[in-house]
Design a protein around this motif. Structure first.
Motif, short mmCIF file in Angstrom:
data_model
loop_
_atom_site.label_atom_id
_atom_site.label_comp_id
_atom_site.label_asym_id
_atom_site.label_seq_id
_atom_site.Cartn_x
_atom_site.Cartn_y
_atom_site.Cartn_z
N ALA A 39 0.86 -1.20 0.00
CA ALA A 39 0.00 0.00 0.00
C ALA A 39 0.89 1.24 0.00
N MET A 40 0.32 2.37 -0.42
CA MET A 40 1.14 3.56 -0.73
C MET A 40 1.44 4.46 0.47
N ASN A 41 1.64 3.86 1.65
CA ASN A 41 2.11 4.65 2.82
C ASN A 41 3.58 5.00 2.60
N GLU A 45 11.10 2.64 5.87
CA GLU A 45 12.44 3.14 5.53
C GLU A 45 12.42 4.67 5.30
N LYS A 46 11.52 5.15 4.43
CA LYS A 46 11.42 6.60 4.24
C LYS A 46 10.80 7.25 5.48
N GLY A 47 10.00 6.48 6.21
CA GLY A 47 9.39 6.99 7.44
C GLY A 47 10.44 7.42 8.45
N PHE A 140 4.53 16.73 1.49
CA PHE A 140 3.87 16.51 0.19
C PHE A 140 3.87 15.02 -0.10
N ASP A 141 2.68 14.43 -0.20
CA ASP A 141 2.61 13.01 -0.54
C ASP A 141 1.30 12.71 -1.24
N HIS A 142 0.81 13.67 -2.04
CA HIS A 142 -0.44 13.44 -2.77
C HIS A 142 -0.07 13.12 -4.22
N TRP A 143 -0.95 13.36 -5.18
CA TRP A 143 -0.61 13.00 -6.56
C TRP A 143 0.54 13.87 -7.05
N LYS A 144 1.46 13.26 -7.75
CA LYS A 144 2.74 13.91 -8.04
C LYS A 144 2.60 15.11 -8.97
N ASP A 145 1.57 15.12 -9.84
CA ASP A 145 1.39 16.29 -10.73
C ASP A 145 0.82 17.50 -9.98
N ALA A 168 9.08 16.46 0.37
CA ALA A 168 8.26 15.83 -0.67
C ALA A 168 8.67 14.37 -0.84
N ASP A 169 7.68 13.49 -0.80
CA ASP A 169 7.93 12.05 -0.97
C ASP A 169 7.88 11.68 -2.46
N ASN A 170 8.45 10.54 -2.78
CA ASN A 170 8.33 9.93 -4.12
C ASN A 170 8.87 10.81 -5.23
N VAL A 171 9.94 11.55 -4.96
CA VAL A 171 10.43 12.45 -6.00
C VAL A 171 11.12 11.68 -7.14
N LEU A 198 11.38 3.09 -2.67
CA LEU A 198 9.92 3.10 -2.68
C LEU A 198 9.43 2.21 -1.54
N GLU A 199 8.40 2.67 -0.85
CA GLU A 199 7.88 1.94 0.30
C GLU A 199 7.74 0.44 0.04
N TYR A 200 8.28 -0.33 0.98
CA TYR A 200 8.15 -1.79 1.00
C TYR A 200 8.74 -2.48 -0.25
MG MG Z 1 4.47 8.58 -0.88
#
Ligand code: MG
Ligand code: SAM
Length: 221
Positions: A39-41, A45-47, A140-145, A168-171, A198-200
């Motif tokens: 799931a996209m938490n 690791e990034k936590g 920031f962790d919503h939709w990347k656009d 910002a996550d998931n850059v 990336l998570e997990y």
């Molecule tokens: Mg994220």
């Protein structure tokens, strides 16, 4: 009865996490995502990076964009004193309903203000709705656009000031290239990349922090 992923995640929390114990809620979600379903938490690791930036910043006002099931909200608010203003925005009502229960299970319902709606609609209302002038920390962790338009909107609304940190996550994955270009090329911020996965998973990803070096304004635009 067929449950959707977010409800299965909630079920894992209700069964395995100790009520009123945020660390146990986080551990139950991580265990579920490592052993049952991705799931996209922000994940463990990034936590840990998120935790360290939150503690370094020691914010009294916090905004999160993208609550999902409440994992990162619990993660952030377990570290901060009750007087901290914490607002998290989620546009999907089903996720918001799950997040409220996850946050309640962690015993953090009085510390977290979850608002349903889209960031673009809600950011301009922060001052009127909550009397908040500036945020010390934004996740920031919503939709990347939405990353680039929303950082500009936060600036235009005067919600960021000297010392405000935006993480910002998931850059890298899924990636937010225009956002990265923007924060890395501006002289008004100092930015730093935290390499991770990336998570997990073992897929390369990371977080980018952007710290405002000058006073906030309407940024001359
Ligand atoms: Mg994220
Ligand atoms: N921060 C969460 C965590 O680590 O536990 C994960 C958030 S998930 C990656 C992204 C969430 O952002 C989704 O639940 C999605 O519905 C929400 N979202 C996406 N765009 C949004 C927007 N513009 N405004 C509000 N919520 C948004």
């Amino acid at each position: 009865l067929v449950l959707v992923l977010s409800s299965r995640l909630l079920q894992a929390v209700c069964i395995n996490a100790v009520r009123g114990n945020p660390d146990s809620v986080i551990a139950a979600i991580d265990h579920f995502c490592q052993n049952q379903e991705w799931a996209m938490n922000v994940g463990d690791e990034k936590g840990a990076i998120l935790d360290s930036v939150v503690m370094e910043t020691s914010p009294s006002t916090v905004l999160e964009l993208g609550t999902y099931c409440g994992y990162s909200a619990v993660r952030i608010m377990r570290l901060l004193p009750p007087a901290t203003r914490f607002i998290t925005l989620e546009m999907n009502p089903d996720y918001a309903a799950v997040a409220r229960q996850v946050i309640q299970h962690a015993g953090l319902q009085d510390k977290v203000c979850l608002v349903e709606g889209k960031s673009a609609d809600l950011i301009p209302k922060m001052a009127d709705m909550f009397g908040i002038r500036t945020f010390d920390f934004v996740f920031f962790d919503h939709w990347k656009d939405c990353y680039l338009p929303d950082i500009r909107l936060l600036e235009d609304c005067g919600l960021l000031d000297q010392g405000s940190v935006v993480l910002a996550d998931n850059v890298l994955c899924p990636g937010a290239p225009e956002y990265l270009d923007y924060v890395r090329s501006s002289l008004r911020f100092s930015s730093r990349f935290y390499r991770s996965h990336l998570e997990y998973t073992r897929v390369l990803d990371g977080l980018e922090s952007r710290t405002q070096t000058g006073p906030g304004s309407h940024c001359g635009r």
